[in-house]
Structures are given as structure tokens and as C-alpha cells.
Design an enzyme around this catalytic site. Structure first.
Site, PDB file in Angstrom:
ATOM      1  N   ASP A  59       0.866  -1.179   0.000  1.00  0.00           N
ATOM      2  CA  ASP A  59       0.000   0.000   0.000  1.00  0.00           C
ATOM      3  C   ASP A  59       0.901   1.228   0.000  1.00  0.00           C
ATOM      4  O   ASP A  59       2.122   1.121   0.047  1.00  0.00           O
ATOM      5  CB  ASP A  59      -0.968  -0.031   1.173  1.00  0.00           C
ATOM      6  CG  ASP A  59      -0.276   0.236   2.495  1.00  0.00           C
ATOM      7  OD1 ASP A  59       0.939   0.533   2.490  1.00  0.00           O
ATOM      8  OD2 ASP A  59      -0.941   0.151   3.530  1.00  0.00           O
ATOM      9  N   GLY A 113     -11.000   4.711   1.442  1.00  0.00           N
ATOM     10  CA  GLY A 113     -11.569   5.776   2.253  1.00  0.00           C
ATOM     11  C   GLY A 113     -12.748   5.351   3.074  1.00  0.00           C
ATOM     12  O   GLY A 113     -13.091   4.172   3.149  1.00  0.00           O
ATOM     13  N   ASP A 161      -8.436  -7.038   1.460  1.00  0.00           N
ATOM     14  CA  ASP A 161      -7.373  -7.261   2.433  1.00  0.00           C
ATOM     15  C   ASP A 161      -7.937  -6.895   3.783  1.00  0.00           C
ATOM     16  O   ASP A 161      -8.737  -5.978   3.897  1.00  0.00           O
ATOM     17  CB  ASP A 161      -6.143  -6.393   2.114  1.00  0.00           C
ATOM     18  CG  ASP A 161      -6.404  -4.931   2.366  1.00  0.00           C
ATOM     19  OD1 ASP A 161      -6.049  -4.436   3.440  1.00  0.00           O
ATOM     20  OD2 ASP A 161      -6.995  -4.268   1.482  1.00  0.00           O
ATOM     21  N   CYS A 200     -13.653 -27.767   9.981  1.00  0.00           N
ATOM     22  CA  CYS A 200     -12.431 -27.280   9.333  1.00  0.00           C
ATOM     23  C   CYS A 200     -11.444 -28.425   9.102  1.00  0.00           C
ATOM     24  O   CYS A 200     -11.294 -29.310   9.934  1.00  0.00           O
ATOM     25  CB  CYS A 200     -11.794 -26.195  10.194  1.00  0.00           C
ATOM     26  SG  CYS A 200     -10.281 -25.517   9.495  1.00  0.00           S
ATOM     27  N   CYS A 252      -8.144 -27.895   8.484  1.00  0.00           N
ATOM     28  CA  CYS A 252      -6.768 -27.399   8.596  1.00  0.00           C
ATOM     29  C   CYS A 252      -5.941 -28.248   9.560  1.00  0.00           C
ATOM     30  O   CYS A 252      -6.475 -29.039  10.326  1.00  0.00           O
ATOM     31  CB  CYS A 252      -6.749 -25.918   8.995  1.00  0.00           C
ATOM     32  SG  CYS A 252      -6.769 -25.577  10.763  1.00  0.00           S
ATOM     33  N   CYS A 257      -6.875 -27.898  13.266  1.00  0.00           N
ATOM     34  CA  CYS A 257      -8.121 -28.587  13.643  1.00  0.00           C
ATOM     35  C   CYS A 257      -7.946 -30.111  13.580  1.00  0.00           C
ATOM     36  O   CYS A 257      -8.614 -30.840  14.300  1.00  0.00           O
ATOM     37  CB  CYS A 257      -9.266 -28.113  12.772  1.00  0.00           C
ATOM     38  SG  CYS A 257      -9.718 -26.405  13.144  1.00  0.00           S
ATOM     39  N   HIS A 314      -5.350 -21.287  11.796  1.00  0.00           N
ATOM     40  CA  HIS A 314      -6.729 -21.738  11.566  1.00  0.00           C
ATOM     41  C   HIS A 314      -7.592 -20.617  10.975  1.00  0.00           C
ATOM     42  O   HIS A 314      -8.327 -20.830  10.014  1.00  0.00           O
ATOM     43  CB  HIS A 314      -7.358 -22.253  12.868  1.00  0.00           C
ATOM     44  CG  HIS A 314      -8.852 -22.295  12.803  1.00  0.00           C
ATOM     45  ND1 HIS A 314      -9.531 -23.267  12.098  1.00  0.00           N
ATOM     46  CD2 HIS A 314      -9.807 -21.443  13.287  1.00  0.00           C
ATOM     47  CE1 HIS A 314     -10.837 -23.020  12.169  1.00  0.00           C
ATOM     48  NE2 HIS A 314     -11.026 -21.932  12.881  1.00  0.00           N
TER      49      HIS A 314
END
Ligand SMILES: [Zn+2]
Length: 395
Positions: free
Chosen positions: A92, A239, A288, A334, A336, A339, A365
Site C-alpha cells: 500500500d 476511504g 485485504d 475445518c 486445517c 483442527c 486456523h
């Protein structure tokens, strides 16, 4: 210019999937970028980020220009090598910090506070340490109080040294409490800076223009027409998005029709579940948001429907006594690594004992959870089932 290609793959009403080809790889959109403010997504390694499926990260120019500084990073071969991330990166411009250190402090608001819905006007968070004029932003470093200056030209030259795939123009991010007169004046400045940034930019990094204008229809339209008339590789909406979710949806409805279809569209700083659905539905490709890793550090972990709802923001507070001997994973749905391997009881224990591992586990996670949601959203657009998915999540 820098972006090799942005190709819309499939479209369901205004929602779309696409392929964004950048120097360091192709990003499937819509996608949420994990935020690597100081060249790190807090508590996660590059391997972690690859495992959760991160495709692209966004770093912060304001922080990196101060520490370590752009020359050090350039000397180390650029941001990708410096932070060991070989996929696409965005930086940014530093414009958001002019807000968070300036008006945001004075008004005691974040740009996402939506005062109309749940905000009690508080005391100023402190004295503004950023001042703007038409030349640029004057601010004090939060690291050593040194005086700093960021102009459009300087922001671009710093971002060129950092070497991300995609860079943003310097803009002024107004506060939800800025009045129309101020926002209008600020808009002229932001437009002037956008042109300056485009003119001075010389590398093959993609450059993204930012639409401002607060929550006023005429200002947003004026801004989007001007910014879209310049040859940017992508367009961002930045903004203040007003004082309610309704205002935010209005802003998107006003702006989107004027943005070219063949360029990616980024809604800056947004990325909770409800907002992602509302924005993807209106044609946004990139998000983001610091939320997944930020809430992790306060002990909140994401949970999917039916336990997760918009009301509990799809999160549970893992430090709660009720999870003390809970054998379930953070989110039973989940897949992942966390998990698959750890119980809520164990993570509750780590949090209670301030063990550092807890930040890694919950952040991992939470990011996997959000990026999995983005994968589901992309699939649903491709398969014409976006509305069903939205209903499953938001009811
Ligand atoms: Zn998980």
C-alpha cells in the site's frame, strides 16, 4: 504495464471469478489478501502461509519505509527475498496511515467503525501525529518520533524499491466523520496525487488507482470517473465507506458501473464474512483485512455455520471456561492442520498460560478458514450457486 493479464473466468450476475496474472504468479479471484504489515503475517511462517493457501499478501509502506527502510530491503534483493515469499505481493502507499495517525486519532474512529450502527463517539484517541497539505503527508515516526514526509513521488519511489508485484497510489483516506466540504477538497488532492504517481512510475510493477469520495454519491462518481480515465492496471475503492453497512453498499453500487471490466477491483481494508459476500456480489475481486490474525491474538477463532453465524461474527472466544476440557477442534468442519491435531481444551490452555504457540495455531486456523471461504465462493460463482452459499452462511 505490469499486470500481464486479468481475465474474467465466469460471472454470476455481478459476482465474478478471474485470473490475475502477476510477475510472481497467478491469483484466483475473488481473493482475500492476508496482511503482512511489517513484512510478516503475524505469527505465521512462509510455509504456514503456503499451507493455508495464501496466494497474495499485502505489506505496509509506512512501516517498512521507517523500519528497516526501503534501501535495506532493496539491498536484500527486494521484499520477496527479504521475507521469503515467492508469490505475488502488494504494497500500500502509506495513505491509510495518514488517516489512522491523523483524523482517525482525532475523531477516535477507524474507517470501518460504522458509527451509525454501533459506534459511541468517544474521546479523541490522542493528538494527530500526521498533517497533510497538497504536497504530501507530514508525520512523526511511531518508532523514534523522527519527522517524516511522504509525497506521491516519494511513495512510488519507495514502493519501487520494495519491489512488490502491485503498488498503490498515495491518497488521502478521509474519516467517516469528515464533512462533505472537507471530503471534496481532499478529493482534488487525491486526484492530483494519482496523476503524479502514474507519471513518475517507471518500473514494470502493476499500479493501482484509488477511488475516494466518502459516502457522497456525487463525489464518489466524480472520483471514479476521474480515476478510471487514467490508465491504471487495477482500481481500488478506499476511504470512509460511510456510517453504516447500507452506506458501504451504496458506495459500491455507485462506483462499480464505472470501473472497467477487464481490470481487478480491490476493496481496501475490508474482509469480514458478511462484507465479503456483499462486495463479491457487487463485483469486487480483491480484499485485504487484518481481522483473521488480529482477532486470533485476542483468542477468537473462526467457526463455520451452523455454530458460526453473522451474529457471533463466525467466532468463538477460545479462552472461555466452557472450552477448558472440550475435546473438539476449533471448528468441527475445518480441515486445517490445527483442527486435525489440536483440541479446544489444549488451545484454551495455551491461551491461559500465555504460551506463544497459541498465536501461531489460532492465526493459522483463522486464515485457513477465511481462505477456504474464498475458495468456496469462487467455486459457487463458477457453478452458479453463489446465492445458495450466501444463504448457508448468512441465512
Ligand atoms: Zn482449522
Amino acid at each position: 504495464m505490469g499486470i500481464l493479464e486479468f481475465q474474467v473466468k465466469s460471472q454470476f450476475n455481478k459476482a465474478r471469478t478471474g485470473l490475475l496474472k502477476l510477475k510472481h504468479g497467478t491469483v484466483k479471484t475473488p481473493e482475500l489478501m492476508p496482511v503482512a504489515t511489517k513484512a510478516t503475517v503475524k505469527a505465521l511462517t512462509s510455509d504456514d502461509l503456503n499451507e493455508v493457501g495464501a496466494q497474495i499478501l499485502i505489506c505496509n509502506t509506512y512501516h517498512l519505509m521507517l523500519q528497516p527502510n526501503a534501501d535495506v530491503i532493496a539491498k536484500m534483493g527486494g521484499l520477496h527475498l527479504f521475507m521469503n515469499w515467492d508469490k505475488p505481493l502488494v504494497t500500500d502507499s502509506g495513505g491509510f496511515q495518514a488517516f489512522s495517525l491523523g483524523l482517525g486519532k482525532e475523531h477516535a474512529v477507524g474507517k470501518m467503525y460504522f458509527p451509525g450502527e454501533n459506534y459511541k463517539q468517544g474521546k479523541p484517541l490522542g493528538k494527530s501525529i500526521a498533517k497533510l497539505n497538497d504536497k504530501g503527508i507530514y508525520f512523526k515516526s511511531i518508532y523514534d518520533n523522527s519527522r517524516q514526509f511522504l509525497s506521491p513521488e516519494k511513495s512510488i519511489k519507495i514502493q519501487e524499491k520494495l519491489g512488490a508485484d502491485m503498488i498503490l497510489v498515495l491518497d488521502e483516506c478521509t474519516s467517516p466523520l469528515s464533512n462533505k466540504e472537507y471530503t471534496k477538497k481532499s478529493l482534488e488532492r487525491t486526484h492530483d496525487w494519482a496523476k503524479k504517481c502514474l507519471d513518475i512510475h517507471t518500473t514494470n510493477q502493476a499500479i493501482v488507482g484509488i477511488v475516494q469520495g466518502g459516502h457522497w454519491n456525487d463525489l464518489r462518481k466524480r472520483s471514479v470517473k476521474f480515476i478510471a480515465s487514467l490508465d491504471f492496471d487495477g482500481y481500488a475503492i478506499g476511504g470512509s465507506l460511510g456510517k453504516s453497512k447500507k452506506d458501504m453498499h451504496n458506495v459500491l453500487d455507485w462506483v462499480m458501473p464505472f470501473l472497467p471490466n477487464n481490470r481487478p477491483r480491490h476493496l481496501l481494508g475490508i474482509g469480514v464474512v458478511e462484507d465479503i459476500f456483499a462486495s463479491v456480489e457487487r463485483g469486487i475481486d480483491l480484499f485485504d483485512c487484518v481481522s483473521p490474525t488480529r482477532i486470533a491474538r485476542s483468542g477468537f477463532s473462526h467457526i463455520s455455520p451452523p455454530l458460526g453465524t453473522n451474529k457471533n461474527k463466525f467466532r468463538i472466544k477460545i479462552s472461555s471456561i466452557k472450552y477448558r476440557s472440550d475435546q473438539h477442534p476449533l471448528d468441527p468442519n475445518c480441515k486445517c492442520k490445527v483442527c486435525n491435531n489440536y483440541s479446544r481444551a489444549y488451545i484454551n490452555h495455551l491461551f491461559k498460560t500465555n504460551e506463544l504457540l497459541v498465536f501461531n495455531l489460532i492465526s493459522y486456523h483463522n486464515l485457513f478458514f477465511m481462505l477456504e471461504l474464498m475458495r468456496e465462493i469462487r467455486l459457487s460463482i463458477d457453478e452458479n450457486s453463489f446465492q445458495e452459499l450466501k444463504k448457508k452462511w448468512l441465512g
